[in-house]
Design a protein around this motif. Structure first.
Motif, PDB file in Angstrom:
ATOM      1  N   LEU A 136     -33.391  43.880  52.813  1.00 53.76           N
ATOM      2  CA  LEU A 136     -34.817  43.564  52.838  1.00 53.76           C
ATOM      3  C   LEU A 136     -35.249  42.924  51.516  1.00 53.76           C
ATOM      4  O   LEU A 136     -35.993  41.938  51.504  1.00 53.76           O
ATOM      5  CB  LEU A 136     -35.640  44.815  53.130  1.00 53.76           C
ATOM      6  N   LYS A 137     -34.754  43.438  50.395  1.00 60.27           N
ATOM      7  CA  LYS A 137     -35.081  42.846  49.085  1.00 60.27           C
ATOM      8  C   LYS A 137     -34.555  41.419  48.992  1.00 60.27           C
ATOM      9  O   LYS A 137     -35.251  40.528  48.496  1.00 60.27           O
ATOM     10  CB  LYS A 137     -34.495  43.702  47.959  1.00 60.27           C
ATOM     11  N   SER A 138     -33.335  41.182  49.463  1.00 58.97           N
ATOM     12  CA  SER A 138     -32.761  39.832  49.434  1.00 58.97           C
ATOM     13  C   SER A 138     -33.566  38.878  50.304  1.00 58.97           C
ATOM     14  O   SER A 138     -33.828  37.734  49.913  1.00 58.97           O
ATOM     15  CB  SER A 138     -31.315  39.853  49.926  1.00 58.97           C
ATOM     16  N   ILE A 139     -33.949  39.356  51.490  1.00 62.54           N
ATOM     17  CA  ILE A 139     -34.733  38.542  52.414  1.00 62.54           C
ATOM     18  C   ILE A 139     -36.087  38.193  51.794  1.00 62.54           C
ATOM     19  O   ILE A 139     -36.531  37.051  51.845  1.00 62.54           O
ATOM     20  CB  ILE A 139     -34.925  39.291  53.763  1.00 62.54           C
ATOM     21  N   ARG A 140     -36.718  39.153  51.161  1.00 65.42           N
ATOM     22  CA  ARG A 140     -38.033  38.911  50.548  1.00 65.42           C
ATOM     23  C   ARG A 140     -37.914  37.991  49.332  1.00 65.42           C
ATOM     24  O   ARG A 140     -38.769  37.143  49.110  1.00 65.42           O
ATOM     25  CB  ARG A 140     -38.696  40.233  50.202  1.00 65.42           C
ATOM     26  N   ARG A 141     -36.829  38.136  48.565  1.00 66.62           N
ATOM     27  CA  ARG A 141     -36.599  37.238  47.420  1.00 66.62           C
ATOM     28  C   ARG A 141     -36.422  35.800  47.886  1.00 66.62           C
ATOM     29  O   ARG A 141     -36.755  34.863  47.167  1.00 66.62           O
ATOM     30  CB  ARG A 141     -35.356  37.677  46.645  1.00 66.62           C
ATOM     31  N   ALA A 142     -35.890  35.613  49.081  1.00 66.65           N
ATOM     32  CA  ALA A 142     -35.673  34.271  49.631  1.00 66.65           C
ATOM     33  C   ALA A 142     -36.968  33.658  50.166  1.00 66.65           C
ATOM     34  O   ALA A 142     -36.965  32.516  50.604  1.00 66.65           O
ATOM     35  CB  ALA A 142     -34.624  34.324  50.740  1.00 66.65           C
TER      36      ALA A 142
END
Length: 105
Positions: free
Chosen positions: A62-68
């Motif tokens: 979820l953090k990676s997706i939001r960072r993208a």
């Protein structure tokens, strides 16, 4: 016809036009995104999803997706058997151009 595997997915985009969903998968080739067709309020909706998520890794993903840039992503549970309209892998569809064109009509 292909179907999504059972599990938890993150919706990263939801569109009325298949072309917008396809564009999103092409822009974010760093993820293996899938396009899922659903019917809501008598309208076709094309959801771009990431998953199924592996247990225990949801928060990191979820953090990676939001960072993208996917700030408004939300989780959904797929019970299995939901129609997979296209499975994009690094921007390349598993469907032929004719099948893809039928989605865009």
């Amino acid at each position: 016809q292909s179907y999504l595997k059972k599990g938890k997915y993150l919706v990263v985009g939801s569109f009325q036009k298949a072309s917008n969903a396809i564009h999103l998968t092409e822009v974010h080739k760093e993820f293996t995104l899938k396009i899922m067709g659903v019917r809501l309020k008598n309208k076709n909706v094309f959801r771009v999803v990431y998953g199924p998520l592996k247990s225990g890794l949801e928060q990191g993903i979820l953090k990676s997706i939001r960072r993208a840039g996917f700030k408004n992503s939300w989780p959904i549970w797929v019970k299995g058997g939901d129609r997979l309209l296209s499975n994009y892998y690094y921007g390349k569809s598993i469907f032929s151009q004719i099948e893809l064109a039928s989605l865009l009509d």
